[in-house]
Write an enzyme that holds these catalytic residues in place. Structure first.
Site, PDB file in Angstrom:
ATOM      1  N   TRP A 198      35.828  11.542  80.081  1.00 23.77           N
ATOM      2  CA  TRP A 198      35.577  12.784  79.348  1.00 23.77           C
ATOM      3  C   TRP A 198      36.778  13.711  79.461  1.00 23.77           C
ATOM      4  O   TRP A 198      37.615  13.548  80.342  1.00 23.77           O
ATOM      5  CB  TRP A 198      34.261  13.458  79.768  1.00 23.77           C
ATOM      6  CG  TRP A 198      34.037  13.737  81.244  1.00 23.77           C
ATOM      7  CD1 TRP A 198      34.531  13.048  82.319  1.00 23.77           C
ATOM      8  CD2 TRP A 198      33.207  14.759  81.792  1.00 23.77           C
ATOM      9  NE1 TRP A 198      34.074  13.574  83.499  1.00 23.77           N
ATOM     10  CE2 TRP A 198      33.255  14.628  83.210  1.00 23.77           C
ATOM     11  CE3 TRP A 198      32.419  15.768  81.238  1.00 23.77           C
ATOM     12  CZ2 TRP A 198      32.548  15.491  84.066  1.00 23.77           C
ATOM     13  CZ3 TRP A 198      31.724  16.620  82.103  1.00 23.77           C
ATOM     14  CH2 TRP A 198      31.785  16.472  83.484  1.00 23.77           C
ATOM     15  N   ASN A 199      36.867  14.655  78.492  1.00 27.11           N
ATOM     16  CA  ASN A 199      38.030  15.541  78.401  1.00 27.11           C
ATOM     17  C   ASN A 199      37.606  17.004  78.320  1.00 27.11           C
ATOM     18  O   ASN A 199      36.526  17.301  77.813  1.00 27.11           O
ATOM     19  CB  ASN A 199      38.819  15.234  77.115  1.00 27.11           C
ATOM     20  CG  ASN A 199      39.324  13.814  77.057  1.00 27.11           C
ATOM     21  OD1 ASN A 199      40.094  13.397  77.906  1.00 27.11           O
ATOM     22  ND2 ASN A 199      38.877  13.070  76.066  1.00 27.11           N
TER      23      ASN A 199
ATOM     24  N   HIS B 164      39.218  28.163  64.458  1.00 21.61           N
ATOM     25  CA  HIS B 164      39.658  27.839  63.099  1.00 21.61           C
ATOM     26  C   HIS B 164      40.668  26.694  63.096  1.00 21.61           C
ATOM     27  O   HIS B 164      41.617  26.692  62.329  1.00 21.61           O
ATOM     28  CB  HIS B 164      40.221  29.098  62.424  1.00 21.61           C
ATOM     29  CG  HIS B 164      39.200  30.196  62.324  1.00 21.61           C
ATOM     30  ND1 HIS B 164      38.574  30.521  61.142  1.00 21.61           N
ATOM     31  CD2 HIS B 164      38.657  30.993  63.279  1.00 21.61           C
ATOM     32  CE1 HIS B 164      37.701  31.505  61.373  1.00 21.61           C
ATOM     33  NE2 HIS B 164      37.730  31.810  62.660  1.00 21.61           N
TER      34      HIS B 164
ATOM     35  N   HIS C 265      36.778  23.430  59.481  1.00 19.61           N
ATOM     36  CA  HIS C 265      36.021  24.472  60.178  1.00 19.61           C
ATOM     37  C   HIS C 265      35.292  25.387  59.213  1.00 19.61           C
ATOM     38  O   HIS C 265      35.519  25.354  57.995  1.00 19.61           O
ATOM     39  CB  HIS C 265      36.932  25.271  61.120  1.00 19.61           C
ATOM     40  CG  HIS C 265      37.897  26.169  60.421  1.00 19.61           C
ATOM     41  ND1 HIS C 265      39.155  25.773  60.071  1.00 19.61           N
ATOM     42  CD2 HIS C 265      37.788  27.463  59.991  1.00 19.61           C
ATOM     43  CE1 HIS C 265      39.786  26.767  59.469  1.00 19.61           C
ATOM     44  NE2 HIS C 265      38.971  27.811  59.392  1.00 19.61           N
TER      45      HIS C 265
ATOM     46  N   ASP D 232      34.156  29.303  58.287  1.00 17.89           N
ATOM     47  CA  ASP D 232      34.445  30.738  58.428  1.00 17.89           C
ATOM     48  C   ASP D 232      33.137  31.516  58.303  1.00 17.89           C
ATOM     49  O   ASP D 232      32.461  31.439  57.267  1.00 17.89           O
ATOM     50  CB  ASP D 232      35.364  31.223  57.307  1.00 17.89           C
ATOM     51  CG  ASP D 232      36.807  30.750  57.447  1.00 17.89           C
ATOM     52  OD1 ASP D 232      37.202  30.310  58.534  1.00 17.89           O
ATOM     53  OD2 ASP D 232      37.538  30.852  56.441  1.00 17.89           O
TER      54      ASP D 232
ATOM     55  N   HIS E 115      34.282  36.923  60.489  1.00 18.63           N
ATOM     56  CA  HIS E 115      35.705  36.575  60.615  1.00 18.63           C
ATOM     57  C   HIS E 115      36.607  37.636  60.007  1.00 18.63           C
ATOM     58  O   HIS E 115      37.752  37.793  60.430  1.00 18.63           O
ATOM     59  CB  HIS E 115      35.923  35.228  59.916  1.00 18.63           C
ATOM     60  CG  HIS E 115      37.334  34.741  59.881  1.00 18.63           C
ATOM     61  ND1 HIS E 115      38.190  34.829  60.954  1.00 18.63           N
ATOM     62  CD2 HIS E 115      38.050  34.126  58.885  1.00 18.63           C
ATOM     63  CE1 HIS E 115      39.365  34.305  60.622  1.00 18.63           C
ATOM     64  NE2 HIS E 115      39.301  33.884  59.379  1.00 18.63           N
TER      65      HIS E 115
END
Ligand code: MN
Length: 261
Positions: free
Chosen positions: A61-62, A69, A73, A75, A79
């Site tokens: 895992w990381n 953004h 993605h 908005d 925003h």
């Protein structure tokens, strides 16, 4: 069969195809470049926690680092200055994350002019051919830019990327029932949108109308002009301005029983 049973059966036999509109997310994912006096979005970075080693023999895992953004993605209204008191990304109603879409293909125009701006007349001409924009649905703006996403320089194109003219952005946000605009480029606005009036008109008008943006979409060419259903999955980041998102489209393929697997 119930409605949901019909959908499940159609997903199983391929009559409804699931098209992934999400660009792969990695260290190579291009991020928007703003003038040096602006804050900058972090590119995607990762650091291993363990990879079947002394840090964790059974687990890979990381830890991740990126902006709200980065990559494909969503908005949220909060925003932009025009929507600062409206919904943050965690407060977007889930029922608005599953919605129909119209796909407006202007890839021919944007191939001829990277700075192409969508105008009211373009939308009206499209509607006369394909019907009205979906009430409560998305306008997805196809420009062919998804073909460039694996080459950051070509994708960002020195700030020359297509967008929407201010009056057209205002019209779409304020006078139509669409809930947002989805694009293939790094942001919903044109590369030169800082010089438009108002600057960044898609952000200004859509977020100001409690509406949304989706960016860095791909495979819009695999969607019909009308009739796809979009499932957008931003993370519910509390007080977040947006979020990396998995964006899927459901598309009817009209397969016969014999074609289905
Ligand atoms: Mn954004």
């Amino acid at each position: 069969m119930t409605l949901l049973e019909q959908i499940a059966a159609s997903l199983h036999d391929g009559a409804i195809e699931v098209v992934d509109l999400t660009a792969p997310l990695s260290e190579a994912t291009p991020v928007i470049r703003l003038p040096p006096d602006h804050g900058q979005a972090w590119p995607f970075e990762r650091e291993p926690i363990s990879r079947f080693d002394e840090r964790g023999r059974h687990a890979y895992w990381n830890n991740l680092r990126m902006s709200e953004h980065t990559g494909t993605h969503f908005d949220a209204p909060a925003h932009w200055l025009s929507g600062r008191d409206l919904d943050d990304v965690a407060r977007v109603p889930p029922r608005r994350l599953v919605a129909p879409a119209a796909v407006l293909d202007f890839s021919r125009e944007t191939a001829a002019d990277a700075d192409f701006l969508l105008e009211r007349e373009h939308v009206e001409a499209w509607q006369s051919e394909h019907g009205p924009l979906p009430d409560g649905g998305w306008l997805l703006y196809r420009t062919g830019w998804d073909a460039r996403v694996r080459d950051a320089e070509a994708f960002l194109n020195g700030g020359h990327t297509p967008g929407v003219a201010p009056e057209c952005a205002r019209l779409l946000a304020e006078e139509t029932g669409v809930i947002g605009i989805g694009v293939e480029t790094v942001g919903t606005d044109a590369g030169r949108a800082a010089d438009l009036e108002p600057p960044f008109p898609c952000h200004w008008y859509f977020q100001g109308a409690n509406k949304y943006g989706l960016t860095q979409l791909q495979r819009l060419a695999d969607l019909p002009p009308q009739g796809a259903v979009i499932v957008a999955g931003p993370l519910p980041i509390v007080d977040g301005s947006g979020s990396p998102a998995r964006v899927l489209a459901l598309v009817e393929r009209h397969t016969t029983g014999a074609d289905a697997i």
